[in-house]
Design a protein around this motif. Structure first.
Motif, PDB file in Angstrom:
ATOM      1  N   LEU A  29       0.782  -1.169  -0.052  1.00 54.47           N
ATOM      2  CA  LEU A  29      -0.119  -0.030  -0.172  1.00 54.47           C
ATOM      3  C   LEU A  29       0.893   1.232  -0.006  1.00 54.47           C
ATOM      4  N   CYS A  30       2.214   0.989  -0.223  1.00 54.49           N
ATOM      5  CA  CYS A  30       3.063   2.304  -0.073  1.00 54.49           C
ATOM      6  C   CYS A  30       3.151   2.763  -1.603  1.00 54.49           C
ATOM      7  N   GLY A  31       2.942   4.125  -1.682  1.00 49.36           N
ATOM      8  CA  GLY A  31       3.195   4.875  -2.951  1.00 49.36           C
ATOM      9  C   GLY A  31       1.987   4.545  -3.987  1.00 49.36           C
ATOM     10  N   ILE A  32       0.791   3.896  -3.586  1.00 47.69           N
ATOM     11  CA  ILE A  32      -0.287   3.499  -4.607  1.00 47.69           C
ATOM     12  C   ILE A  32      -1.021   4.770  -5.089  1.00 47.69           C
ATOM     13  N   PRO A  33      -1.590   4.736  -6.212  1.00 45.63           N
ATOM     14  CA  PRO A  33      -2.263   5.866  -6.662  1.00 45.63           C
ATOM     15  C   PRO A  33      -3.831   5.751  -6.278  1.00 45.63           C
ATOM     16  N   GLU A  34      -4.129   6.016  -4.975  1.00 43.24           N
ATOM     17  CA  GLU A  34      -5.304   5.881  -4.217  1.00 43.24           C
ATOM     18  C   GLU A  34      -6.508   6.623  -4.767  1.00 43.24           C
ATOM     19  N   LEU A  35      -6.316   7.841  -5.327  1.00 43.34           N
ATOM     20  CA  LEU A  35      -7.275   8.425  -5.887  1.00 43.34           C
ATOM     21  C   LEU A  35      -7.697   8.206  -7.329  1.00 43.34           C
ATOM     22  N   ASN A  54       1.630  -5.929  -6.734  1.00 44.68           N
ATOM     23  CA  ASN A  54       0.727  -6.757  -6.049  1.00 44.68           C
ATOM     24  C   ASN A  54      -0.831  -6.168  -6.208  1.00 44.68           C
ATOM     25  N   CYS A  55      -1.884  -6.654  -5.802  1.00 43.17           N
ATOM     26  CA  CYS A  55      -3.252  -6.079  -5.719  1.00 43.17           C
ATOM     27  C   CYS A  55      -3.768  -5.446  -4.644  1.00 43.17           C
ATOM     28  N   GLY A  56      -3.246  -4.932  -4.026  1.00 39.33           N
ATOM     29  CA  GLY A  56      -3.785  -4.192  -2.863  1.00 39.33           C
ATOM     30  C   GLY A  56      -4.093  -5.180  -1.765  1.00 39.33           C
ATOM     31  N   VAL A  57      -4.915  -4.577  -0.928  1.00 39.88           N
ATOM     32  CA  VAL A  57      -5.534  -5.802   0.132  1.00 39.88           C
ATOM     33  C   VAL A  57      -7.094  -5.645  -0.073  1.00 39.88           C
ATOM     34  N   ASP A  58      -7.572  -6.395   0.753  1.00 39.85           N
ATOM     35  CA  ASP A  58      -8.955  -6.653   0.618  1.00 39.85           C
ATOM     36  C   ASP A  58      -9.801  -5.115   0.941  1.00 39.85           C
ATOM     37  N   GLY A  59     -10.494  -4.754   0.160  1.00 39.60           N
ATOM     38  CA  GLY A  59     -11.244  -3.342   0.216  1.00 39.60           C
ATOM     39  C   GLY A  59     -10.521  -2.081   0.150  1.00 39.60           C
ATOM     40  N   PHE A  60      -9.152  -2.245  -0.423  1.00 39.38           N
ATOM     41  CA  PHE A  60      -8.246  -1.005  -0.156  1.00 39.38           C
ATOM     42  C   PHE A  60      -7.342  -1.112  -1.415  1.00 39.38           C
ATOM     43  N   GLY A  61      -7.059  -0.074  -2.103  1.00 39.43           N
ATOM     44  CA  GLY A  61      -6.115  -0.071  -3.301  1.00 39.43           C
ATOM     45  C   GLY A  61      -6.658  -0.620  -4.428  1.00 39.43           C
ATOM     46  N   LEU A  62      -5.939  -1.249  -5.108  1.00 36.82           N
ATOM     47  CA  LEU A  62      -6.441  -2.028  -6.364  1.00 36.82           C
ATOM     48  C   LEU A  62      -7.219  -3.297  -5.782  1.00 36.82           C
ATOM     49  N   ARG A 169       9.044  10.270  -2.665  1.00 37.99           N
ATOM     50  CA  ARG A 169       9.390  10.380  -1.331  1.00 37.99           C
ATOM     51  C   ARG A 169       9.835   8.762  -0.732  1.00 37.99           C
ATOM     52  N   LYS A 170      11.168   8.644  -0.575  1.00 40.16           N
ATOM     53  CA  LYS A 170      11.560   7.567  -0.123  1.00 40.16           C
ATOM     54  C   LYS A 170      11.134   6.255  -0.508  1.00 40.16           C
ATOM     55  N   THR A 171      10.646   5.374   0.072  1.00 36.65           N
ATOM     56  CA  THR A 171      10.494   3.964  -0.508  1.00 36.65           C
ATOM     57  C   THR A 171       9.026   3.924  -1.398  1.00 36.65           C
ATOM     58  N   ALA A 172       8.544   5.141  -1.298  1.00 35.76           N
ATOM     59  CA  ALA A 172       7.352   5.426  -1.972  1.00 35.76           C
ATOM     60  C   ALA A 172       7.440   5.218  -3.374  1.00 35.76           C
ATOM     61  N   ARG A 173       8.829   5.446  -3.766  1.00 37.83           N
ATOM     62  CA  ARG A 173       9.163   5.638  -5.001  1.00 37.83           C
ATOM     63  C   ARG A 173       8.948   4.073  -5.808  1.00 37.83           C
ATOM     64  N   ASN A 174       9.359   3.225  -5.318  1.00 37.84           N
ATOM     65  CA  ASN A 174       9.231   1.642  -5.650  1.00 37.84           C
ATOM     66  C   ASN A 174       9.077   1.476  -7.232  1.00 37.84           C
ATOM     67  N   PHE A 175       7.755   0.989  -7.483  1.00 41.75           N
ATOM     68  CA  PHE A 175       7.528   0.734  -8.702  1.00 41.75           C
ATOM     69  C   PHE A 175       7.119   1.584  -9.707  1.00 41.75           C
ATOM     70  N   GLN A 216      -3.403  16.865  -7.849  1.00 47.30           N
ATOM     71  CA  GLN A 216      -3.048  17.020  -6.470  1.00 47.30           C
ATOM     72  C   GLN A 216      -4.200  16.726  -5.332  1.00 47.30           C
ATOM     73  N   GLY A 217      -3.856  15.876  -4.518  1.00 47.49           N
ATOM     74  CA  GLY A 217      -4.924  15.592  -3.628  1.00 47.49           C
ATOM     75  C   GLY A 217      -4.705  15.175  -2.155  1.00 47.49           C
ATOM     76  N   ASP A 218      -5.363  14.807  -1.395  1.00 46.40           N
ATOM     77  CA  ASP A 218      -5.073  14.265   0.076  1.00 46.40           C
ATOM     78  C   ASP A 218      -5.350  12.656  -0.012  1.00 46.40           C
ATOM     79  N   HIS A 219      -4.244  12.121   0.707  1.00 47.19           N
ATOM     80  CA  HIS A 219      -4.184  10.708   0.555  1.00 47.19           C
ATOM     81  C   HIS A 219      -4.505   9.983   2.010  1.00 47.19           C
ATOM     82  N   GLU A 220      -4.980   9.016   2.102  1.00 48.99           N
ATOM     83  CA  GLU A 220      -4.905   8.175   3.500  1.00 48.99           C
ATOM     84  C   GLU A 220      -3.803   7.607   3.874  1.00 48.99           C
ATOM     85  N   LYS A 221      -3.219   7.041   2.774  1.00 45.40           N
ATOM     86  CA  LYS A 221      -1.787   6.609   3.070  1.00 45.40           C
ATOM     87  C   LYS A 221      -1.875   5.403   4.134  1.00 45.40           C
TER      88      LYS A 221
END
Length: 231
Positions: A29-35, A54-62, A169-175, A216-221
């Motif tokens: 869930l790090c660095g995912i395009p939530e919006l 990966n495909c997020g988790v149940d009910g969040f992200g992908l 930002r840091k490890t949120a660069r990832n993929f 630009q937006g607000d993110h739950e992270k």
């Protein structure tokens, strides 16, 4: 060229079609395009293939797109945090193309550089190699992997200027950088848009030539697995 849009739905307007291939940044869930993921859910686009670690988790992200049955196929390296993914895969509702993690990243990066394929030792002699061309270099076997040329990239960055230069930002660069590079169109969500010229050129992680639309937006992270210790 206007790159800054008001919200995720506006930024995706005119880009979506059933059956398309989407490259999505993030790791867990790090660095995912939530919006942008939420906007995909709202759009109702279906039968999509998503290339993502990966495909997020149940009910969040992908994972939200799994709940709405909008994903036909996943191209991933890890899928162990999602019970609905497991259910759909085992029942035959969801196709899965497993990729070693480095291979998945390189398939995206290669496409972003216009490279249609490359040879790697990773996966030789395993099920990953089944049906793939094998070539010998210096007495060692390598398998051919094809670049992932996506119809659309959706990624998350920390900052962008108005021309699309990105800083992660840091490890949120990832993929996110290779995912951004491999799409015909790249849409990015960021925490802050700054004036053009205000970013140190040496600090830019991805040049704006790869970026077509920005919001630009607000993110739950949300934290995927919170590990704490007693005080």
């Amino acid at each position: 060229m206007k790159k800054v849009y008001g919200n995720a739905a506006e930024a995706l307007d005119g880009l979506l079609s059933d059956g398309m291939l989407i490259a999505a940044g993030g790791f867990g869930l790090c660095g995912i395009p939530e919006l942008l993921i939420d906007a995909l859910v709202e759009s109702g686009v279906k039968d999509i293939t998503i290339a993502s670690n990966n495909c997020g988790v149940d009910g969040f992200g992908l994972g939200k797109l799994l709940d709405t049955k909008q994903i036909k196929k996943m191209m991933s390296s890890y899928v162990g945090e999602n019970a609905e993914f497991m259910r759909q895969y085992l029942s035959g509702e969801l196709e899965l193309e497993f990729n070693p993690q480095g291979t998945l990243a390189e398939r995206m990066r290669a496409a972003g550089h216009g490279i249609p394929g490359f040879y790697t030792k990773t996966g030789v002699g395993t099920v990953i190699a089944e049906g793939k061309e094998v070539k010998v270099f210096n007495g060692e076997e390598y398998i051919l992997e094809e670049g992932i040329f996506a119809d659309l990239s959706i990624v998350k960055a920390w900052k962008a200027d108005e021309t699309g230069n990105l800083v992660f930002r840091k490890t949120a660069r990832n993929f996110n950088p290779p995912a951004a590079m491999c799409g015909k169109v790249c849409v990015v969500e960021v925490e802050e848009i700054v004036p053009t010229g205000s970013l140190d050129p040496d600090a830019i992680h991805l040049p704006g030539i790869y970026v077509h639309r920005i919001i630009q937006g607000d993110h739950e992270k949300r934290i995927e697995q919170r590990t704490i210790r007693e005080g």
